[in-house]
Scaffold this active site. Structure first.
Site, mmCIF file in Angstrom:
data_model
loop_
_atom_site.group_PDB
_atom_site.id
_atom_site.type_symbol
_atom_site.label_atom_id
_atom_site.label_comp_id
_atom_site.label_asym_id
_atom_site.label_seq_id
_atom_site.Cartn_x
_atom_site.Cartn_y
_atom_site.Cartn_z
ATOM 1 N N LYS A 110 48.114 28.676 -46.828
ATOM 2 C CA LYS A 110 47.992 28.874 -45.369
ATOM 3 C C LYS A 110 48.688 27.966 -44.414
ATOM 4 O O LYS A 110 49.242 28.227 -43.507
ATOM 5 C CB LYS A 110 46.412 28.719 -45.094
ATOM 6 C CG LYS A 110 45.873 28.648 -43.624
ATOM 7 C CD LYS A 110 44.647 28.882 -43.368
ATOM 8 C CE LYS A 110 44.183 27.268 -43.315
ATOM 9 N NZ LYS A 110 43.937 26.645 -42.131
ATOM 10 N N ASN A 111 48.572 26.458 -45.025
ATOM 11 C CA ASN A 111 49.140 25.511 -43.987
ATOM 12 C C ASN A 111 50.705 25.357 -44.105
ATOM 13 O O ASN A 111 51.207 24.951 -43.240
ATOM 14 C CB ASN A 111 48.448 24.232 -44.223
ATOM 15 C CG ASN A 111 47.131 23.950 -43.824
ATOM 16 O OD1 ASN A 111 46.510 24.949 -43.252
ATOM 17 N ND2 ASN A 111 46.402 23.086 -44.608
ATOM 18 N N ARG B 103 43.233 26.203 -34.243
ATOM 19 C CA ARG B 103 44.152 25.153 -33.538
ATOM 20 C C ARG B 103 45.662 25.158 -34.215
ATOM 21 O O ARG B 103 46.335 24.743 -33.108
ATOM 22 C CB ARG B 103 43.478 23.721 -34.313
ATOM 23 C CG ARG B 103 42.136 23.551 -34.067
ATOM 24 C CD ARG B 103 41.895 22.007 -34.371
ATOM 25 N NE ARG B 103 42.556 21.235 -33.494
ATOM 26 C CZ ARG B 103 41.990 20.594 -32.594
ATOM 27 N NH1 ARG B 103 40.850 20.727 -32.227
ATOM 28 N NH2 ARG B 103 42.765 19.772 -31.588
ATOM 29 N N CYS C 179 38.299 24.482 -36.141
ATOM 30 C CA CYS C 179 37.358 23.755 -36.769
ATOM 31 C C CYS C 179 36.781 22.803 -36.048
ATOM 32 O O CYS C 179 37.326 22.078 -35.137
ATOM 33 C CB CYS C 179 37.695 23.256 -38.043
ATOM 34 S SG CYS C 179 37.520 24.394 -39.506
ATOM 35 N N ARG D 266 41.665 16.303 -33.084
ATOM 36 C CA ARG D 266 42.790 16.423 -33.770
ATOM 37 C C ARG D 266 43.775 16.297 -32.152
ATOM 38 O O ARG D 266 44.025 17.324 -32.016
ATOM 39 C CB ARG D 266 42.918 17.592 -34.595
ATOM 40 C CG ARG D 266 42.224 17.464 -35.562
ATOM 41 C CD ARG D 266 42.441 18.350 -36.900
ATOM 42 N NE ARG D 266 41.618 19.293 -36.673
ATOM 43 C CZ ARG D 266 41.718 20.342 -37.659
ATOM 44 N NH1 ARG D 266 42.428 20.479 -38.672
ATOM 45 N NH2 ARG D 266 40.680 21.407 -37.683
ATOM 46 N N VAL E 234 46.414 16.817 -29.366
ATOM 47 C CA VAL E 234 47.636 17.390 -29.231
ATOM 48 C C VAL E 234 48.461 16.601 -28.416
ATOM 49 O O VAL E 234 49.828 16.889 -28.186
ATOM 50 C CB VAL E 234 47.966 18.849 -28.810
ATOM 51 C CG1 VAL E 234 47.134 19.759 -29.645
ATOM 52 C CG2 VAL E 234 47.242 18.925 -27.364
ATOM 53 N N ASP E 235 48.188 15.375 -27.933
ATOM 54 C CA ASP E 235 49.134 14.518 -27.177
ATOM 55 C C ASP E 235 50.284 13.886 -27.995
ATOM 56 O O ASP E 235 51.339 13.846 -26.970
ATOM 57 C CB ASP E 235 48.274 13.262 -26.442
ATOM 58 C CG ASP E 235 47.568 12.393 -27.706
ATOM 59 O OD1 ASP E 235 47.646 12.935 -28.878
ATOM 60 O OD2 ASP E 235 47.440 11.342 -27.424
ATOM 61 N N LEU E 236 50.154 13.989 -29.280
ATOM 62 C CA LEU E 236 51.516 13.496 -29.973
ATOM 63 C C LEU E 236 52.613 14.567 -29.800
ATOM 64 O O LEU E 236 53.558 14.310 -29.562
ATOM 65 C CB LEU E 236 51.113 13.223 -31.329
ATOM 66 C CG LEU E 236 50.286 11.924 -31.574
ATOM 67 C CD1 LEU E 236 49.890 11.704 -32.995
ATOM 68 C CD2 LEU E 236 50.895 10.652 -31.002
ATOM 69 N N ASP F 65 41.798 17.307 -47.364
ATOM 70 C CA ASP F 65 41.137 18.819 -47.472
ATOM 71 C C ASP F 65 40.405 18.954 -48.915
ATOM 72 O O ASP F 65 40.055 20.051 -49.242
ATOM 73 C CB ASP F 65 42.239 19.672 -47.253
ATOM 74 C CG ASP F 65 42.714 20.412 -45.950
ATOM 75 O OD1 ASP F 65 41.649 19.764 -45.074
ATOM 76 O OD2 ASP F 65 43.537 20.864 -45.675
ATOM 77 N N ILE G 203 40.707 10.314 -42.321
ATOM 78 C CA ILE G 203 41.465 11.177 -41.411
ATOM 79 C C ILE G 203 40.716 11.615 -40.303
ATOM 80 O O ILE G 203 40.997 11.679 -39.316
ATOM 81 C CB ILE G 203 42.044 12.236 -42.363
ATOM 82 C CG1 ILE G 203 42.660 11.734 -43.630
ATOM 83 C CG2 ILE G 203 43.147 13.195 -41.574
ATOM 84 C CD1 ILE G 203 44.155 11.031 -43.853
ATOM 85 N N ARG H 14 38.895 32.282 -43.771
ATOM 86 C CA ARG H 14 40.333 31.334 -42.787
ATOM 87 C C ARG H 14 41.177 30.885 -43.965
ATOM 88 O O ARG H 14 42.354 30.874 -43.657
ATOM 89 C CB ARG H 14 39.750 30.470 -42.002
ATOM 90 C CG ARG H 14 39.302 31.053 -40.886
ATOM 91 C CD ARG H 14 38.670 30.211 -39.697
ATOM 92 N NE ARG H 14 39.842 29.020 -39.549
ATOM 93 C CZ ARG H 14 39.724 27.795 -39.387
ATOM 94 N NH1 ARG H 14 38.259 27.239 -39.724
ATOM 95 N NH2 ARG H 14 40.745 26.947 -39.522
#
Length: 421
Positions: free
Chosen positions: A22-23, A92, A116, A121, A123-125, A309, A331, A401
């Site tokens: 998936k990822n 996300r 999730c 997490r 998103v500024d990066l 994960d 994490i 998912r």
């Protein structure tokens, strides 16, 4: 909403084929936006997040053809450069359209993401990286509005960018954006995950010039245009790891096919430490266990260390192992939501900050529990497989998912799992 009813106590035996990751599929689906001709993918799993991404691309004007595990995406007539809150709120990873849209079309409007509930997490990066490449970005009314219309040739400009935190989606977004930028981009402190490498390999087939994927410095030399290609999505190492733990916990023997062992080194090492026998072949792994497992300490960290994960699944293993184990999550700050549900099954777990202490118990007892996020759901399934009596897991849409045909695959191995309303 669907629930899973699991009757515990069966040993798992047999073979299972691991689906495409998936990822890896999510960023590669978004990469279709970069190409002027169709991108053809295989080993695309039938999962909720993949359906959502395909639907999002469809709303933008990407023509999508899907047959079994094959997906063809034609982005030659993209008409909309927007990802609405309605489309983005459930997932996300939708943020991954930002880089490709901006790089190819010079404009993007993307909602800030949902998904999730496992902690922030940010998103500024992603945003800072695109700004380093010259993009003008404003956040208004919950949307990221980005443009390159003021830049030379309206193209992103190559840049050197150091990421304060290792971010997988950030690395992917910026790598896609840099593929069509003018000049060379160097991403430092980049994520090294296999899914990042798979995206890079796909982009290279599409005509991108990328080196260093799989290390913490990725160099991208921008090109004028990208075209479609044929690409097979890498195996899902987290799905594989989940079935490996299931085999060990139930004292069974399971052979996994379509899997690359080198992607699972940290998981294999911990299973062996717990007392399971793990045999590795070219594209297969066999896990066998009989008798009591030993508790193992886990500390999550970015790849190639132990994956966050897989943390919940190993906590499930530790609940019935001999001894005391320490599970440390570095994490995501919110990733122990499965603990109170496991306690309902009789697990002995105490939490102190980002560390859980697990004292193995003789047995778990079935109960009704609730899935809180994707991997937490998987850990509850594992606990249910070994618990005495029936376990009912509510809110299993999280499972859909990330796990393709979960109950069918488990039942084929001898488990007793039913989907109920």
């Amino acid at each position: 909403m669907d629930k899973l009813l699991i009757t515990g106590g069966n040993r798992l035996h047999g073979e299972v084929v691991v689906s495409g990751a998936k990822n890896a599929a999510l960023p590669i689906l978004c990469a279709s936006l970069l190409a002027e001709t169709p991108l053809n993918l295989s080993s695309v799993a039938a999962l909720k997040d993949i359906d959502t991404t395909i639907k999002l691309l469809d709303t933008m004007g990407v023509k999508v053809r899907r047959e079994a595990d094959k997906v063809s995406l034609d982005a030659s007539d993209v008409a909309s450069f927007e990802a609405t809150y309605e489309m983005v709120k459930t997932m996300r990873a939708s943020i991954l359209v930002l880089g490709p849209l901006l790089a190819r079309f010079g404009t993007a409007r993307v909602s800030l993401p949902g998904g999730c509930a496992i902690g922030s997490r940010p998103v500024d990066l992603h945003i800072k990286g695109l700004q380093a490449m010259g993009a003008a970005i404003h956040i208004t009314h919950g949307y990221i509005q980005a443009s390159t219309l003021h830049l030379p040739n309206r193209r992103l400009q190559g840049a050197r960018y150091y990421m304060d935190l290792v971010t997988v989606t950030g690395t992917e977004n910026l790598m896609m954006a840099a593929s069509l930028a003018q000049g060379t981009t160097v991403l430092e402190n980049a994520a090294k995950e296999p899914e990042v490498v798979d995206l890079a390999e796909c982009l290279i087939k599409m005509g991108a010039k990328i080196s260093g994927a799989g290390t913490d410095v990725i160099t991208i030399e921008g090109v004028e245009r990208l075209t479609g290609a044929d690409h097979n999505i890498v195996c899902d190492r987290i799905e594989a790891g989940t079935y490996m733990v299931a085999a060990a916990m139930t004292g069974g023997e399971v052979k996994l096919r379509n899997v690359q062992a080198h992607l699972l080194d940290a998981v294999i090492e911990k299973l062996r430490e717990a007392g399971a026998t793990v045999t590795v072949e070219t594209d297969a792994i066999t896990v066998k266990a009989n008798g009591k497992l030993k508790a193992v300490n886990i500390r999550t960290a970015p790849h190639p260390a132990f994956p966050t994960d897989m943390q919940a699944q190993f906590m499930a293993l530790n609940t019935i192992a001999t001894g005391v184990s320490k599970v440390t999550e570095t994490i995501f700050e919110n990733r122990f939501m499965h603990v109170q549900e496991m306690q309902r099954l009789g697990a002995d777990i105490g939490i102190d900050g980002n560390t859980a202490l697990v004292q193995g118990v003789e047995y778990l007892d079935g109960a009704t529990v609730m899935a809180t996020d994707l991997r937490a759901s998987a850990s509850l399934v594992l606990a249910g497989l070994v618990a005495r009596g029936d376990t009912v897991i509510e809110r299993i849409y999280h499972l859909d998912r990330g796990y393709e045909n979960l109950e069918a695959k488990l039942n084929a191995l001898g488990a007793n799992v039913k989907r109920i309303a």
